[in-house]
Design a protein around this motif. Structure first.
Motif, PDB file in Angstrom:
ATOM      1  N   ARG A  13       0.823  -1.204   0.000  1.00 20.92           N
ATOM      2  CA  ARG A  13       0.000   0.000   0.000  1.00 20.92           C
ATOM      3  C   ARG A  13       0.855   1.251   0.000  1.00 20.92           C
ATOM      4  NH1 ARG A  13      -1.872   3.351   4.008  1.00 20.92           N
ATOM      5  NH2 ARG A  13      -3.837   4.352   3.582  1.00 20.92           N
ATOM      6  N   ARG A  14       0.525   2.166  -0.878  1.00 19.09           N
ATOM      7  CA  ARG A  14       1.178   3.466  -0.912  1.00 19.09           C
ATOM      8  C   ARG A  14       0.249   4.466  -0.226  1.00 19.09           C
ATOM      9  NH1 ARG A  14       3.534   6.528  -6.256  1.00 19.09           N
ATOM     10  NH2 ARG A  14       3.876   8.507  -5.242  1.00 19.09           N
ATOM     11  N   LEU A  15       0.805   5.347   0.595  1.00 22.75           N
ATOM     12  CA  LEU A  15      -0.006   6.331   1.294  1.00 22.75           C
ATOM     13  C   LEU A  15      -0.675   7.282   0.308  1.00 22.75           C
ATOM     14  CD1 LEU A  15       2.339   7.368   4.246  1.00 22.75           C
ATOM     15  CD2 LEU A  15       0.431   5.772   4.292  1.00 22.75           C
ATOM     16  N   SER A  16      -1.834   7.770   0.689  1.00 22.61           N
ATOM     17  CA  SER A  16      -2.515   8.765  -0.135  1.00 22.61           C
ATOM     18  C   SER A  16      -1.765  10.088  -0.034  1.00 22.61           C
ATOM     19  CB  SER A  16      -3.955   8.951   0.346  1.00 22.61           C
ATOM     20  OG  SER A  16      -3.973   9.658   1.576  1.00 22.61           O
ATOM     21  N   THR A  17      -2.108  11.005  -0.898  1.00 24.37           N
ATOM     22  CA  THR A  17      -1.483  12.321  -0.900  1.00 24.37           C
ATOM     23  C   THR A  17      -1.650  13.009   0.452  1.00 24.37           C
ATOM     24  OG1 THR A  17      -1.892  12.511  -3.273  1.00 24.37           O
ATOM     25  CG2 THR A  17      -1.442  14.556  -2.079  1.00 24.37           C
ATOM     26  N   ILE A  18      -2.838  12.947   1.003  1.00 18.98           N
ATOM     27  CA  ILE A  18      -3.100  13.610   2.283  1.00 18.98           C
ATOM     28  C   ILE A  18      -2.370  12.904   3.423  1.00 18.98           C
ATOM     29  CG2 ILE A  18      -4.908  14.139   3.983  1.00 18.98           C
ATOM     30  CD1 ILE A  18      -6.721  14.798   1.604  1.00 18.98           C
ATOM     31  N   GLU A  19      -2.397  11.580   3.442  1.00 21.10           N
ATOM     32  CA  GLU A  19      -1.684  10.840   4.488  1.00 21.10           C
ATOM     33  C   GLU A  19      -0.197  11.181   4.461  1.00 21.10           C
ATOM     34  OE1 GLU A  19      -4.067   6.640   4.978  1.00 21.10           O
ATOM     35  OE2 GLU A  19      -2.939   6.969   3.120  1.00 21.10           O
ATOM     36  N   ARG A  20       0.360  11.229   3.265  1.00 17.65           N
ATOM     37  CA  ARG A  20       1.784  11.532   3.131  1.00 17.65           C
ATOM     38  C   ARG A  20       2.068  12.972   3.548  1.00 17.65           C
ATOM     39  NH1 ARG A  20       6.863  10.377   3.929  1.00 17.65           N
ATOM     40  NH2 ARG A  20       8.242  10.990   2.247  1.00 17.65           N
ATOM     41  N   ALA A  21       1.181  13.897   3.244  1.00 20.16           N
ATOM     42  CA  ALA A  21       1.369  15.295   3.643  1.00 20.16           C
ATOM     43  C   ALA A  21       1.443  15.398   5.167  1.00 20.16           C
ATOM     44  CB  ALA A  21       0.230  16.158   3.105  1.00 20.16           C
ATOM     45  N   PHE A  22       0.550  14.705   5.864  1.00 18.48           N
ATOM     46  CA  PHE A  22       0.579  14.731   7.325  1.00 18.48           C
ATOM     47  C   PHE A  22       1.837  14.048   7.862  1.00 18.48           C
ATOM     48  CE2 PHE A  22      -3.825  15.977   6.923  1.00 18.48           C
ATOM     49  CZ  PHE A  22      -3.963  16.870   7.973  1.00 18.48           C
ATOM     50  N   ALA A  37       4.297  20.450  -0.357  1.00 23.99           N
ATOM     51  CA  ALA A  37       3.734  20.255  -1.699  1.00 23.99           C
ATOM     52  C   ALA A  37       4.825  19.928  -2.712  1.00 23.99           C
ATOM     53  CB  ALA A  37       2.965  21.504  -2.131  1.00 23.99           C
ATOM     54  N   ARG A  38       5.949  20.629  -2.623  1.00 26.72           N
ATOM     55  CA  ARG A  38       7.063  20.327  -3.548  1.00 26.72           C
ATOM     56  C   ARG A  38       7.521  18.878  -3.392  1.00 26.72           C
ATOM     57  NH1 ARG A  38       8.505  25.672  -2.769  1.00 26.72           N
ATOM     58  NH2 ARG A  38       9.807  25.255  -0.961  1.00 26.72           N
ATOM     59  N   ARG A  39       7.634  18.448  -2.133  1.00 25.54           N
ATOM     60  CA  ARG A  39       8.071  17.075  -1.886  1.00 25.54           C
ATOM     61  C   ARG A  39       7.071  16.064  -2.436  1.00 25.54           C
ATOM     62  NH1 ARG A  39      12.377  14.102   0.319  1.00 25.54           N
ATOM     63  NH2 ARG A  39      11.646  11.990   0.010  1.00 25.54           N
ATOM     64  N   LEU A  40       5.785  16.319  -2.211  1.00 26.69           N
ATOM     65  CA  LEU A  40       4.754  15.410  -2.707  1.00 26.69           C
ATOM     66  C   LEU A  40       4.793  15.321  -4.234  1.00 26.69           C
ATOM     67  CD1 LEU A  40       1.814  16.517  -0.387  1.00 26.69           C
ATOM     68  CD2 LEU A  40       3.121  14.390  -0.221  1.00 26.69           C
ATOM     69  N   LYS A  41       5.023  16.442  -4.882  1.00 25.88           N
ATOM     70  CA  LYS A  41       5.117  16.452  -6.347  1.00 25.88           C
ATOM     71  C   LYS A  41       6.359  15.698  -6.813  1.00 25.88           C
ATOM     72  CE  LYS A  41       2.471  20.678  -6.849  1.00 25.88           C
ATOM     73  NZ  LYS A  41       2.483  22.121  -7.158  1.00 25.88           N
ATOM     74  N   GLN A  42       7.474  15.843  -6.088  1.00 29.13           N
ATOM     75  CA  GLN A  42       8.680  15.076  -6.415  1.00 29.13           C
ATOM     76  C   GLN A  42       8.413  13.578  -6.308  1.00 29.13           C
ATOM     77  OE1 GLN A  42      11.543  16.532  -3.590  1.00 29.13           O
ATOM     78  NE2 GLN A  42      12.215  18.209  -4.919  1.00 29.13           N
ATOM     79  N   GLU A  43       7.589  13.209  -5.346  1.00 30.79           N
ATOM     80  CA  GLU A  43       7.233  11.807  -5.140  1.00 30.79           C
ATOM     81  C   GLU A  43       6.120  11.361  -6.085  1.00 30.79           C
ATOM     82  OE1 GLU A  43       6.406  11.350  -0.956  1.00 30.79           O
ATOM     83  OE2 GLU A  43       8.466  11.833  -0.409  1.00 30.79           O
ATOM     84  N   GLN A  44       5.673  12.254  -6.932  1.00 28.94           N
ATOM     85  CA  GLN A  44       4.672  11.999  -7.961  1.00 28.94           C
ATOM     86  C   GLN A  44       3.330  11.533  -7.398  1.00 28.94           C
ATOM     87  OE1 GLN A  44       6.722   9.380 -10.684  1.00 28.94           O
ATOM     88  NE2 GLN A  44       7.861  11.079 -11.575  1.00 28.94           N
ATOM     89  N   ASP A  46      -0.661  12.154  -6.436  1.00 31.47           N
ATOM     90  CA  ASP A  46      -1.754  12.672  -7.259  1.00 31.47           C
ATOM     91  C   ASP A  46      -2.359  13.972  -6.742  1.00 31.47           C
ATOM     92  OD1 ASP A  46      -1.590  10.426  -8.928  1.00 31.47           O
ATOM     93  OD2 ASP A  46      -2.920   9.271  -7.609  1.00 31.47           O
ATOM     94  N   ASN A  47      -2.657  14.883  -7.661  1.00 29.99           N
ATOM     95  CA  ASN A  47      -3.451  16.087  -7.397  1.00 29.99           C
ATOM     96  C   ASN A  47      -3.043  16.836  -6.133  1.00 29.99           C
ATOM     97  OD1 ASN A  47      -5.132  15.546  -9.691  1.00 29.99           O
ATOM     98  ND2 ASN A  47      -6.142  13.974  -8.459  1.00 29.99           N
ATOM     99  N   VAL A  48      -1.756  17.073  -5.984  1.00 35.30           N
ATOM    100  CA  VAL A  48      -1.238  17.696  -4.765  1.00 35.30           C
ATOM    101  C   VAL A  48      -1.916  19.031  -4.484  1.00 35.30           C
ATOM    102  CG1 VAL A  48       0.828  18.680  -3.683  1.00 35.30           C
ATOM    103  CG2 VAL A  48       0.986  16.515  -4.939  1.00 35.30           C
ATOM    104  N   ASP A  49      -1.982  19.909  -5.476  1.00 36.72           N
ATOM    105  CA  ASP A  49      -2.571  21.233  -5.241  1.00 36.72           C
ATOM    106  C   ASP A  49      -4.033  21.140  -4.836  1.00 36.72           C
ATOM    107  OD1 ASP A  49      -0.168  22.551  -5.783  1.00 36.72           O
ATOM    108  OD2 ASP A  49      -0.579  22.601  -7.938  1.00 36.72           O
TER     109      ASP A  49
END
Length: 85
Positions: A13-22, A37-44, A46-49
């Protein structure tokens, strides 16, 4: 090239965008939502913004980042070894 900080992802399982942000906010390594946000985008992720665009989530992430910075600042420095003298 593989990302060295992929402990957040497992084969199951890969964490969701929100889970990873927290998770990033709790790490204490990020001061702002823009850094997260930059880090999440580097990790590719979804729909970070879109995921980080809401007022409530931004407030929560800012609060966590501030709390983690505060905790890091309160941690005592490790004592230096007397053998170095």
């Amino acid at each position: 090239m593989a990302n060295q900080d992929e402990t957040w992802s497992t084969p199951q399982r890969r964490l969701s965008t929100i889970e990873r942000a927290f998770e990033l906010a709790r790490s204490g390594s990020y001061r702002t939502i823009d850094e997260i946000a930059r880090r999440l985008k580097q990790e590719q992720l979804d729909n970070v913004d879109a995921h980080l665009g809401g007022t409530s989530i931004r407030k929560e992430l800012r609060q966590i980042c501030a709390e983690m910075r505060s905790l890091r600042m309160k941690q005592p420095e490790e004592p230096q070894s007397e053998a170095a003298e």
